[in-house]
Design a protein around this motif. Structure first.
Motif, PDB file in Angstrom:
ATOM      1  N   UNK A  30       0.903  -1.184   0.126  1.00  0.00           N
ATOM      2  CA  UNK A  30       0.002   0.033  -0.017  1.00  0.00           C
ATOM      3  C   UNK A  30       0.806   1.296   0.018  1.00  0.00           C
ATOM      4  N   UNK A  31       2.081   1.367   0.757  1.00  0.00           N
ATOM      5  CA  UNK A  31       2.987   2.367   0.845  1.00  0.00           C
ATOM      6  C   UNK A  31       3.714   2.685  -0.614  1.00  0.00           C
ATOM      7  N   UNK A  32       4.073   1.615  -1.225  1.00  0.00           N
ATOM      8  CA  UNK A  32       4.385   1.718  -2.770  1.00  0.00           C
ATOM      9  C   UNK A  32       3.426   2.150  -3.532  1.00  0.00           C
ATOM     10  N   UNK A  33       2.045   1.805  -3.613  1.00  0.00           N
ATOM     11  CA  UNK A  33       1.013   2.062  -4.384  1.00  0.00           C
ATOM     12  C   UNK A  33       0.848   3.675  -3.919  1.00  0.00           C
ATOM     13  N   UNK A  34       0.731   4.116  -2.823  1.00  0.00           N
ATOM     14  CA  UNK A  34       0.475   5.482  -2.407  1.00  0.00           C
ATOM     15  C   UNK A  34       1.510   6.459  -2.835  1.00  0.00           C
ATOM     16  N   UNK A  35       2.715   5.735  -3.005  1.00  0.00           N
ATOM     17  CA  UNK A  35       3.868   6.743  -3.513  1.00  0.00           C
ATOM     18  C   UNK A  35       3.533   6.823  -5.180  1.00  0.00           C
ATOM     19  N   UNK A  36       3.240   6.110  -5.853  1.00  0.00           N
ATOM     20  CA  UNK A  36       3.067   5.997  -7.137  1.00  0.00           C
ATOM     21  C   UNK A  36       1.635   6.648  -7.714  1.00  0.00           C
ATOM     22  N   UNK A  37       0.663   6.661  -6.639  1.00  0.00           N
ATOM     23  CA  UNK A  37      -0.246   7.678  -6.686  1.00  0.00           C
ATOM     24  C   UNK A  37      -0.037   9.220  -6.553  1.00  0.00           C
ATOM     25  N   UNK A  38       0.771   9.521  -5.567  1.00  0.00           N
ATOM     26  CA  UNK A  38       1.468  10.820  -5.331  1.00  0.00           C
ATOM     27  C   UNK A  38       1.966  11.198  -6.589  1.00  0.00           C
ATOM     28  N   UNK A  39       2.809  10.416  -7.088  1.00  0.00           N
ATOM     29  CA  UNK A  39       3.649  10.887  -8.341  1.00  0.00           C
ATOM     30  C   UNK A  39       2.976  10.992  -9.477  1.00  0.00           C
ATOM     31  N   UNK A  40       1.964   9.921  -9.718  1.00  0.00           N
ATOM     32  CA  UNK A  40       0.735  10.435 -10.755  1.00  0.00           C
ATOM     33  C   UNK A  40       0.006  11.500 -10.543  1.00  0.00           C
ATOM     34  N   UNK A  41      -0.308  11.956  -9.245  1.00  0.00           N
ATOM     35  CA  UNK A  41      -1.048  13.185  -9.102  1.00  0.00           C
ATOM     36  C   UNK A  41      -0.188  14.558  -9.500  1.00  0.00           C
ATOM     37  N   UNK A  42       0.939  14.295  -8.943  1.00  0.00           N
ATOM     38  CA  UNK A  42       1.996  15.280  -9.224  1.00  0.00           C
ATOM     39  C   UNK A  42       1.976  15.973 -10.795  1.00  0.00           C
TER      40      UNK A  42
END
Length: 219
Positions: A30-42
């Protein structure tokens, strides 16, 4: 009362540790997925950012996505086109100072341990350690190579001696094959034997070869 409490502990302890390990693994995904979401949102447009952030609230989505990513990566890495790109990536990382030392070391260890063609941790053996007459279970990791092999005469093996009850730490030894006793038990059974500090005795342990006369330890 003491026996009852211990009996209850023996029921709940394995389950608790299992749940803890699984939750830790899920949390990592979930942490890695959250990091990917943050990168995509940026990098996404403002209109799409709210939709991306809502994906965080979907239970289990991170685990599912990471499993799919691992599966897709495995498919990519096992075909000719993917292997070519991975070689280019390795060359690129190999030119970055400091990073190349860490990356290459981790890659070599992971390839040795997890590759289907690797021989590491495929065999459990008995060795004398830390002194003559004291025996412990170890694992064959290969054979000495390079400059080290040039200084060793005869047939030698590279041995990993794990510690108890944490087998992820241990000692690396090089021993003559004559000083190593091969065991019939599987690596999994040997690990259980080590982690349990000898309490969980594998069935194959009863068929272990007879110990030879004690000799001086190597080195």
């Amino acid at each position: 009362m003491k026996k009852i409490l211990i009996a209850g502990l023996l029921v709940w302890l394995p389950l608790t540790i299992t749940v803890y390990v699984l939750l830790s693994l899920i949390g990592l995904m979930d942490g890695v997925f959250g990091w990917l979401l943050s990168a995509a949102a940026a990098v996404a447009p403002l209109s799409a950012q709210s939709g991306i952030e809502r994906l965080r609230d979907w239970p289990g989505l991170g685990v599912l996505v990471m499993l799919l990513v691992l599966l897709a990566t495995g498919v990519f890495a096992t075909n000719y086109f993917g292997q070519w790109w991975l070689r280019q990536w390795d060359r690129l990382v190999g030119k970055i100072p400091i990073v190349k030392s860490i990356y290459n070391s981790v890659k070599q260890v992971s390839d040795t341990l997890f590759s289907s063609n690797a021989n590491a941790f495929r065999e459990a053996v008995l060795v004398q350690y830390p002194r003559a007459g004291a025996w412990t279970i170890a694992f064959v990791t290969g054979r000495p190579g390079g400059e080290v092999a040039e200084h060793l005469q005869g047939d030698w093996l590279s041995i990993y001696v794990p510690t108890t009850p944490n087998p992820t730490s241990g000692f690396f030894l090089m021993l003559p094959r004559a000083d190593v006793i091969e065991l019939e038990m599987s690596v999994d059974a040997a690990l259980k034997y080590i982690i349990s500090m000898g309490v969980v005795v594998p069935t194959a342990a009863a068929a272990a070869p007879r110990l030879p006369v004690a000799r001086d330890p190597v080195g």
